[in-house]
Design a protein around this motif. Structure first.
Motif, PDB file in Angstrom:
ATOM      1  N   LEU A  44       0.853  -1.187   0.000  1.00 12.40           N
ATOM      2  CA  LEU A  44       0.000   0.000   0.000  1.00 12.40           C
ATOM      3  C   LEU A  44       0.888   1.235   0.000  1.00 12.40           C
ATOM      4  CD1 LEU A  44      -2.921   1.118   0.323  1.00 12.40           C
ATOM      5  CD2 LEU A  44      -2.622   0.892   2.790  1.00 12.40           C
ATOM      6  N   ASP A  45       0.913   1.935  -1.123  1.00 10.76           N
ATOM      7  CA  ASP A  45       1.742   3.139  -1.269  1.00 10.76           C
ATOM      8  C   ASP A  45       0.939   4.340  -0.786  1.00 10.76           C
ATOM      9  OD1 ASP A  45       3.364   5.251  -1.977  1.00 10.76           O
ATOM     10  OD2 ASP A  45       3.711   4.567  -4.019  1.00 10.76           O
ATOM     11  N   LEU A  46       1.388   4.926   0.330  1.00 12.82           N
ATOM     12  CA  LEU A  46       0.679   6.074   0.915  1.00 12.82           C
ATOM     13  C   LEU A  46       1.365   7.401   0.602  1.00 12.82           C
ATOM     14  CD1 LEU A  46      -0.238   4.552   4.391  1.00 12.82           C
ATOM     15  CD2 LEU A  46      -1.748   4.912   2.436  1.00 12.82           C
ATOM     16  N   SER A  47       2.317   7.394  -0.323  1.00 11.38           N
ATOM     17  CA  SER A  47       3.018   8.628  -0.696  1.00 11.38           C
ATOM     18  C   SER A  47       2.015   9.712  -1.070  1.00 11.38           C
ATOM     19  CB  SER A  47       3.934   8.371  -1.901  1.00 11.38           C
ATOM     20  OG  SER A  47       4.890   7.380  -1.603  1.00 11.38           O
ATOM     21  N   GLY A  48       2.133  10.872  -0.418  1.00 13.05           N
ATOM     22  CA  GLY A  48       1.301  12.013  -0.762  1.00 13.05           C
ATOM     23  C   GLY A  48      -0.096  12.002  -0.180  1.00 13.05           C
ATOM     24  N   TYR A  49      -0.447  10.962   0.569  1.00 12.28           N
ATOM     25  CA  TYR A  49      -1.738  10.952   1.245  1.00 12.28           C
ATOM     26  C   TYR A  49      -1.699  11.956   2.388  1.00 12.28           C
ATOM     27  CZ  TYR A  49      -3.682   6.793  -1.066  1.00 12.28           C
ATOM     28  OH  TYR A  49      -4.201   5.917  -1.972  1.00 12.28           O
ATOM     29  N   GLY A  50      -2.853  12.470   2.763  1.00  7.80           N
ATOM     30  CA  GLY A  50      -2.921  13.467   3.820  1.00  7.80           C
ATOM     31  C   GLY A  50      -3.693  12.971   5.025  1.00  7.80           C
ATOM     32  N   LEU A  55     -10.647  18.262   8.938  1.00  7.00           N
ATOM     33  CA  LEU A  55     -11.271  18.280   7.615  1.00  7.00           C
ATOM     34  C   LEU A  55     -12.470  19.219   7.585  1.00  7.00           C
ATOM     35  CD1 LEU A  55     -10.717  16.867   4.910  1.00  7.00           C
ATOM     36  CD2 LEU A  55     -12.462  15.202   5.508  1.00  7.00           C
ATOM     37  N   ALA A  56     -13.267  19.191   8.661  1.00  7.78           N
ATOM     38  CA  ALA A  56     -14.454  20.046   8.720  1.00  7.78           C
ATOM     39  C   ALA A  56     -14.069  21.526   8.800  1.00  7.78           C
ATOM     40  CB  ALA A  56     -15.325  19.660   9.910  1.00  7.78           C
ATOM     41  N   GLN A  57     -12.888  21.812   9.353  1.00  4.96           N
ATOM     42  CA  GLN A  57     -12.431  23.203   9.476  1.00  4.96           C
ATOM     43  C   GLN A  57     -11.588  23.620   8.270  1.00  4.96           C
ATOM     44  OE1 GLN A  57     -11.702  20.918  12.162  1.00  4.96           O
ATOM     45  NE2 GLN A  57     -13.641  21.434  13.098  1.00  4.96           N
ATOM     46  N   GLU A  60      -5.236  22.471   6.468  1.00  7.59           N
ATOM     47  CA  GLU A  60      -4.335  21.773   5.559  1.00  7.59           C
ATOM     48  C   GLU A  60      -3.923  20.445   6.183  1.00  7.59           C
ATOM     49  OE1 GLU A  60      -3.015  22.418   2.390  1.00  7.59           O
ATOM     50  OE2 GLU A  60      -4.716  23.804   2.438  1.00  7.59           O
ATOM     51  N   PRO A  61      -4.006  19.359   5.426  1.00  2.00           N
ATOM     52  CA  PRO A  61      -3.600  18.067   5.989  1.00  2.00           C
ATOM     53  C   PRO A  61      -2.082  17.946   6.097  1.00  2.00           C
ATOM     54  CG  PRO A  61      -4.213  17.811   3.689  1.00  2.00           C
ATOM     55  CD  PRO A  61      -4.508  19.236   4.066  1.00  2.00           C
ATOM     56  N   ALA A 108      -5.479  13.096  -4.489  1.00  2.00           N
ATOM     57  CA  ALA A 108      -6.454  13.858  -5.272  1.00  2.00           C
ATOM     58  C   ALA A 108      -7.496  14.537  -4.385  1.00  2.00           C
ATOM     59  CB  ALA A 108      -7.150  12.937  -6.274  1.00  2.00           C
ATOM     60  N   GLY A 109      -7.403  14.321  -3.063  1.00  3.54           N
ATOM     61  CA  GLY A 109      -8.330  14.962  -2.151  1.00  3.54           C
ATOM     62  C   GLY A 109      -9.555  14.143  -1.803  1.00  3.54           C
ATOM     63  N   ASN A 110      -9.601  12.880  -2.242  1.00  2.06           N
ATOM     64  CA  ASN A 110     -10.735  12.009  -1.929  1.00  2.06           C
ATOM     65  C   ASN A 110     -10.586  11.417  -0.529  1.00  2.06           C
ATOM     66  OD1 ASN A 110     -12.020  12.016  -4.649  1.00  2.06           O
ATOM     67  ND2 ASN A 110     -10.053  11.118  -5.213  1.00  2.06           N
ATOM     68  N   LEU A 111     -11.694  11.326   0.185  1.00  2.00           N
ATOM     69  CA  LEU A 111     -11.688  10.723   1.509  1.00  2.00           C
ATOM     70  C   LEU A 111     -11.486   9.217   1.378  1.00  2.00           C
ATOM     71  CD1 LEU A 111     -12.116  11.233   4.565  1.00  2.00           C
ATOM     72  CD2 LEU A 111     -14.540  10.715   4.174  1.00  2.00           C
ATOM     73  N   VAL A 112     -10.475   8.675   2.074  1.00  2.00           N
ATOM     74  CA  VAL A 112     -10.170   7.250   2.022  1.00  2.00           C
ATOM     75  C   VAL A 112     -10.694   6.544   3.263  1.00  2.00           C
ATOM     76  CG1 VAL A 112      -8.304   5.547   1.950  1.00  2.00           C
ATOM     77  CG2 VAL A 112      -8.142   7.633   0.578  1.00  2.00           C
TER      78      VAL A 112
END
Length: 146
Positions: A44-50, A55-57, A60-61, A108-112
């Motif tokens: 599982l490559d998590l490079s660049g995940y935030g 999130l509600a506020q 920046e991640p 890409a900003g999608n919730l995982v």
């Protein structure tokens, strides 16, 4: 148009928001941490995940460093201590012992994955059991939860 579901089942594994005696980081500090698991059969490559507790506020991640790969069945521990100068896996936020929601988003900003962590007493973690249910547990960093 169709909506693609980016969620990975069971990626958040454990949260320790009040670490008094469980485990210390490389600087000997008993800081908050969260753990990500790889429940899949592939790396599982998590490079660049935030990661964020805001999130509600629209905060920046904190971005997981490039080259971060979690092998199948293994875990990644990230210190939530606002001590980014202490190393690559020290996030820019702390966990609230009073409870809060923590989110993982892809590049890409999608919730995982997203978990609402309740108020916890010292050295008690919020952990995903083998059956997928969340509950209070004895902390088990870098190993499966009971």
């Amino acid at each position: 148009s169709s909506t693609v579901d980016h969620r990975i089942d069971g990626i958040f594994n454990e949260f320790l928001s009040s670490n008094d005696t469980t485990n210390a980081d490389d600087d000997g500090e008993f800081d908050d941490w969260l753990e990500i698991a790889n429940p899949t059969g592939d790396p599982l490559d998590l490079s660049g995940y935030g990661l964020t507790d805001g999130l509600a506020q629209d905060e920046e991640p904190w971005i997981i460093p490039n080259g971060t790969v979690v092998l199948p069945g293994k875990f990644l521990l990230i210190w939530c201590d606002e001590d980014e100068e202490q190393g690559s896996f020290h996030a820019s936020f702390k966990l609230s012992a009073d409870g809060e929601t923590v989110s993982l988003i892809d590049p890409a900003g999608n919730l995982v994955d997203e978990v609402a962590v309740p108020s916890l007493s010292a050295d008690t973690s919020w952990a995903r059991a083998m059956n997928g249910q969340w509950g209070e547990a004895a902390p088990s960093p870098d190993s499966p939860n009971p």
